[in-house]
Design a protein around this motif. Structure first.
Motif, PDB file in Angstrom:
ATOM      1  N   UNK A   3     -11.978  11.000  -3.360  1.00 55.08           N
ATOM      2  CA  UNK A   3     -10.664  11.741  -3.416  1.00 55.08           C
ATOM      3  C   UNK A   3      -9.602  10.650  -3.810  1.00 55.08           C
ATOM      4  N   UNK A   4      -8.543  11.245  -4.553  1.00 51.50           N
ATOM      5  CA  UNK A   4      -7.418  10.413  -5.013  1.00 51.50           C
ATOM      6  C   UNK A   4      -6.218  10.549  -3.994  1.00 51.50           C
ATOM      7  N   UNK A   5      -5.332   9.714  -3.972  1.00 53.78           N
ATOM      8  CA  UNK A   5      -4.196   9.785  -3.269  1.00 53.78           C
ATOM      9  C   UNK A   5      -3.140   9.107  -4.028  1.00 53.78           C
ATOM     10  N   UNK A   6      -1.921   9.467  -3.808  1.00 50.42           N
ATOM     11  CA  UNK A   6      -0.553   8.651  -4.281  1.00 50.42           C
ATOM     12  C   UNK A   6      -0.234   7.261  -3.791  1.00 50.42           C
ATOM     13  N   UNK A   7       0.215   6.288  -4.355  1.00 47.16           N
ATOM     14  CA  UNK A   7       0.461   5.159  -3.638  1.00 47.16           C
ATOM     15  C   UNK A   7       1.437   5.218  -2.396  1.00 47.16           C
ATOM     16  N   UNK A   8       2.277   6.054  -2.717  1.00 50.09           N
ATOM     17  CA  UNK A   8       3.152   6.230  -1.609  1.00 50.09           C
ATOM     18  C   UNK A   8       2.387   6.717  -0.316  1.00 50.09           C
ATOM     19  N   UNK A   9       1.359   7.426  -0.361  1.00 51.61           N
ATOM     20  CA  UNK A   9       0.837   7.569   1.029  1.00 51.61           C
ATOM     21  C   UNK A   9       0.255   6.469   1.714  1.00 51.61           C
ATOM     22  N   UNK A  10      -0.653   5.764   1.004  1.00 53.83           N
ATOM     23  CA  UNK A  10      -0.983   4.476   1.270  1.00 53.83           C
ATOM     24  C   UNK A  10       0.030   3.442   1.844  1.00 53.83           C
ATOM     25  N   UNK A  11       1.345   3.524   1.440  1.00 58.21           N
ATOM     26  CA  UNK A  11       2.357   2.628   1.381  1.00 58.21           C
ATOM     27  C   UNK A  11       2.917   2.793   2.964  1.00 58.21           C
ATOM     28  N   UNK A  12       3.066   4.272   2.932  1.00 59.66           N
ATOM     29  CA  UNK A  12       3.650   4.616   4.494  1.00 59.66           C
ATOM     30  C   UNK A  12       2.709   4.284   5.675  1.00 59.66           C
ATOM     31  N   UNK A  13       1.425   4.393   5.313  1.00 59.57           N
ATOM     32  CA  UNK A  13       0.290   3.893   6.272  1.00 59.57           C
ATOM     33  C   UNK A  13       0.639   2.543   6.599  1.00 59.57           C
ATOM     34  N   UNK A  14       0.654   1.805   5.610  1.00 61.52           N
ATOM     35  CA  UNK A  14       0.911   0.240   5.897  1.00 61.52           C
ATOM     36  C   UNK A  14       2.078   0.062   6.647  1.00 61.52           C
ATOM     37  N   UNK A  15       3.218   0.768   6.665  1.00 62.12           N
ATOM     38  CA  UNK A  15       4.500   0.590   7.356  1.00 62.12           C
ATOM     39  C   UNK A  15       4.283   0.869   8.586  1.00 62.12           C
ATOM     40  N   UNK A  16       3.453   2.152   8.871  1.00 63.26           N
ATOM     41  CA  UNK A  16       3.268   2.372  10.560  1.00 63.26           C
ATOM     42  C   UNK A  16       2.218   1.618  10.985  1.00 63.26           C
ATOM     43  N   UNK A  17       1.286   1.184  10.356  1.00 63.67           N
ATOM     44  CA  UNK A  17       0.225   0.257  11.097  1.00 63.67           C
ATOM     45  C   UNK A  17       1.081  -1.031  11.475  1.00 63.67           C
ATOM     46  N   UNK A  18       1.440  -1.613  10.373  1.00 60.02           N
ATOM     47  CA  UNK A  18       2.117  -2.978  10.913  1.00 60.02           C
ATOM     48  C   UNK A  18       3.388  -2.908  11.816  1.00 60.02           C
ATOM     49  N   UNK A  19       3.940  -1.659  11.829  1.00 59.71           N
ATOM     50  CA  UNK A  19       4.917  -1.637  13.007  1.00 59.71           C
ATOM     51  C   UNK A  19       4.323  -1.255  14.245  1.00 59.71           C
ATOM     52  N   UNK A  20       3.122  -0.759  14.303  1.00 65.38           N
ATOM     53  CA  UNK A  20       2.711  -0.324  15.572  1.00 65.38           C
ATOM     54  C   UNK A  20       1.889  -1.786  16.153  1.00 65.38           C
ATOM     55  N   UNK A  21       1.394  -2.657  15.320  1.00 64.64           N
ATOM     56  CA  UNK A  21       0.338  -3.575  15.738  1.00 64.64           C
ATOM     57  C   UNK A  21       1.188  -4.408  16.564  1.00 64.64           C
TER      58      UNK A  21
END
Length: 576
Positions: A25-43
């Motif tokens: 499956x394909x995804x937009x780079x924005x989708x992955x970037x938002x996951x990055x922000x959430x993961x490293x905010x939660x850590x």
């Protein structure tokens, strides 16, 4: 169950190619970037700096490390100053990862430092399962998660502009594969607890008072707390909830393979966690945050953009100007709703199609030009038209409308426009979709390794481990009782007092209730001998530092009490 799941997935792959489609499956780079922000905010939110340092000050004898950590801690003992330095490096790496500065390096650095920093509280009896944040951080470190919503993406846009390219990266498998690995890891988080409930608890785990007893034990740990919704008073509901929990855990991984069932799986998971949070105060927020991996955020922005701005905005810029190209490339990277179309002054066909073929002929283009529906808008006014269509810049729009700011903006724009220099390059017309590339070998290795390690932990019921583990199974059929660690203190004046160590609110405030209770439970489980005696003495000294006992103590003895839990959810007075 694992063998059945493997056979089922093999059949689905051969019959419907479900796994191939899932991982392709394909995804937009924005989708992955938002996951990055959430993961490293939660850590960093999983453990506070002050609490981590409190654990480093505990005696070494109270270390009850997870599987495999014993030899490591002998070689590298926990030291307060070392942990403090590593924590600040970890926090700085998380901030840099959120901002997208040297993104891949800082993602990997934060993930590796998290194993040690967040592992410190895990070394003292109780393992809290937020392992998935470390897994996701590692996957992000091997992905191109900095291609959007990052400082790196700004520099990349500038570099592209200098090479004659203003288009931002588009949806690709490069961005979709990391998200798919994360979804697969979430499926394992649920699958093995559901499997072990049936394997070890059997049907009694579902069709008995087991779930209600587990609820009561949790309530007793919190003192007199009970939930506002007392579903336990409707006995027939409890087996249905237990059955629903097991069915959900076993079916989640299957549901996410079908795009139409994926939203159902997400809603079921959120309902599952929030229901447990409501009745047992275990909301598992660190896991709920990770459902950011499922929505198509880019598609959502496009949908909202079309509703807010039905008519797109065409903007003409001078593509012979280096500064203009850089500016447009940056703005295009923020064009999440696709409501702005940037057209270079050399694109004659596009200008004619928009009815703007006279722009160059009349010599009007030294200025940034927005083709609004009612008229053409130039310079700073053109920026006022496009900024509301760029979600990240939208908060600046009201400020830009203020008369002093507008006057300053028009002056700055005119000065910059008058000082432009020509820098002609051949504009790249190759679609970005043809230049996205393929997922890296490192990403494949990281994703597959994480899946294999966690399948191994789940298959072997390795729950007390870090940073790979089978998630809490709650697979035992519980008895309606609660265990307490009691210290019996005899004073020099003959007075005898008893103090409960396990459910102590003061220690719970210092170390968190669940971690302090987990430490006492693990000490109770230690076989009798010199080690257990030293652990009890060390625990007593730690407890004594934060409590006042009047008089001189002659002796202290310890014993475990088994206290029945009533069906009102409270601890009964009698003891065994």
């Amino acid at each position: 169950m694992l063998a059945f799941a493997a056979v089922l997935l093999t059949f689905l792959q051969r019959r419907y190619q479900l796994l191939s489609h899932f991982f392709a499956a394909k995804a937009d780079p924005l989708n992955l970037a938002l996951v990055r922000v959430v993961v490293f905010s939660a850590l960093p939110l999983q453990e506070s700096y002050v609490r981590i340092l409190r654990f480093t000050q505990l005696p070494d004898v109270l270390q009850l490390p997870p599987v495999g950590w014993g030899p490591i801690l002998k070689l590298f003992p926990v030291h307060t100053h070392v942990v403090a330095i590593v924590y600040y490096l970890f926090a700085a790496a998380c901030v840099a990862a959120i901002m997208g500065m040297f993104t891949r390096f800082n993602c990997l650095l934060a993930a590796l430092l998290a194993i040690y920093v967040l592992g410190v509280p895990q070394f003292y009896g109780k393992v809290n399962h937020y392992h998935h944040l470390v897994w996701f951080a590692l996957i992000l470190g091997f992905s191109r998660c900095g291609d959007a919503l990052s400082i790196d993406s700004v520099f990349a846009a500038v570099k592209r502009a200098d090479e004659g390219e203003i288009e931002a990266p588009v949806a690709s498998r490069v961005y979709g594969l990391p998200l798919r690995f994360m979804m697969a890891l979430l499926a394992l988080v649920y699958f093995f607890p559901g499997t072990w409930k049936l394997a070890r608890g059997g049907w009694a785990w579902i069709f008995s008072d087991n779930l209600r007893i587990q609820m009561y034990q949790k309530w007793a740990e919190f003192g007199t707390w009970t939930p506002w919704l007392r579903i336990d008073r409707t006995p027939w509901v409890m087996p249905l909830l237990a059955l629903a929990a097991v069915c959900f855990e076993l079916s989640f991984g299957l549901m996410i393979l079908w795009p139409r069932l994926r939203p159902v799986a997400v809603v079921a998971a959120l309902a599952f966690h929030n229901s447990i949070g409501m009745i047992m105060r275990i909301p598992f927020l660190s896991l709920q945050f990770m459902y950011v991996i499922f929505p198509d955020w880019k598609g959502l922005f496009v949908t909202i953009g079309k509703r807010l701005f039905p008519r797109g905005l065409a903007v003409i810029y001078d593509d012979s100007c280096k500064l203009c190209r850089r500016t447009v490339a940056f703005l295009n990277s923020l064009n999440w709703g696709d409501r702005v179309q940037f057209i270079g002054s050399s694109s004659e066909a596009s200008l004619i199609a928009l009815g703007a073929g006279d722009v160059l002929a009349n010599g009007l283009l030294p200025h940034f030009t927005a083709l609004a529906s009612e008229r053409r808008v130039y310079g700073y006014g053109a920026y006022l038209r496009l900024v509301p269509r760029l979600p990240l810049l939208l908060p600046l729009w009201p400020i830009m409308l203020l008369p002093p700011v507008r006057a300053l903006g028009e002056w700055v724009y005119s000065r910059i426009a008058d000082s432009r220099t020509c820098s002609i390059v051949r504009m790249n017309t190759t679609p970005m979709s043809n230049r996205a590339g393929a997922p890296s070998t490192g990403l494949w290795c990281a994703g597959i390794s994480l899946l294999v390690l966690n399948i191994a932990c789940g298959s072997l019921h390795v729950v007390r481990s870090w940073p790979f583990a089978c998630y809490p199974t709650f697979d035992q059929v519980k008895r309606a009782e609660l265990h307490k660690l009691i210290a019996s203190v005899e004073m020099n004046n003959g007075v005898h007092q008893e103090y409960e160590l396990s459910h102590d609110p003061v220690m719970g405030e210092l170390f968190s209730a669940e971690r302090w209770q987990g430490l006492t439970y693990r000490v109770e489980e230690t076989p009798h001998g010199a080690l257990s005696a030293n652990q009890l003495n060390a625990m007593w000294r730690v407890w004594r530092e934060h409590h006042t006992i009047p008089g001189e103590i002659r002796s202290v003895t310890f014993h475990q009490e088994t206290v029945p839990v009533s069906f009102d959810g409270h601890v009964e007075s009698q003891r065994d």
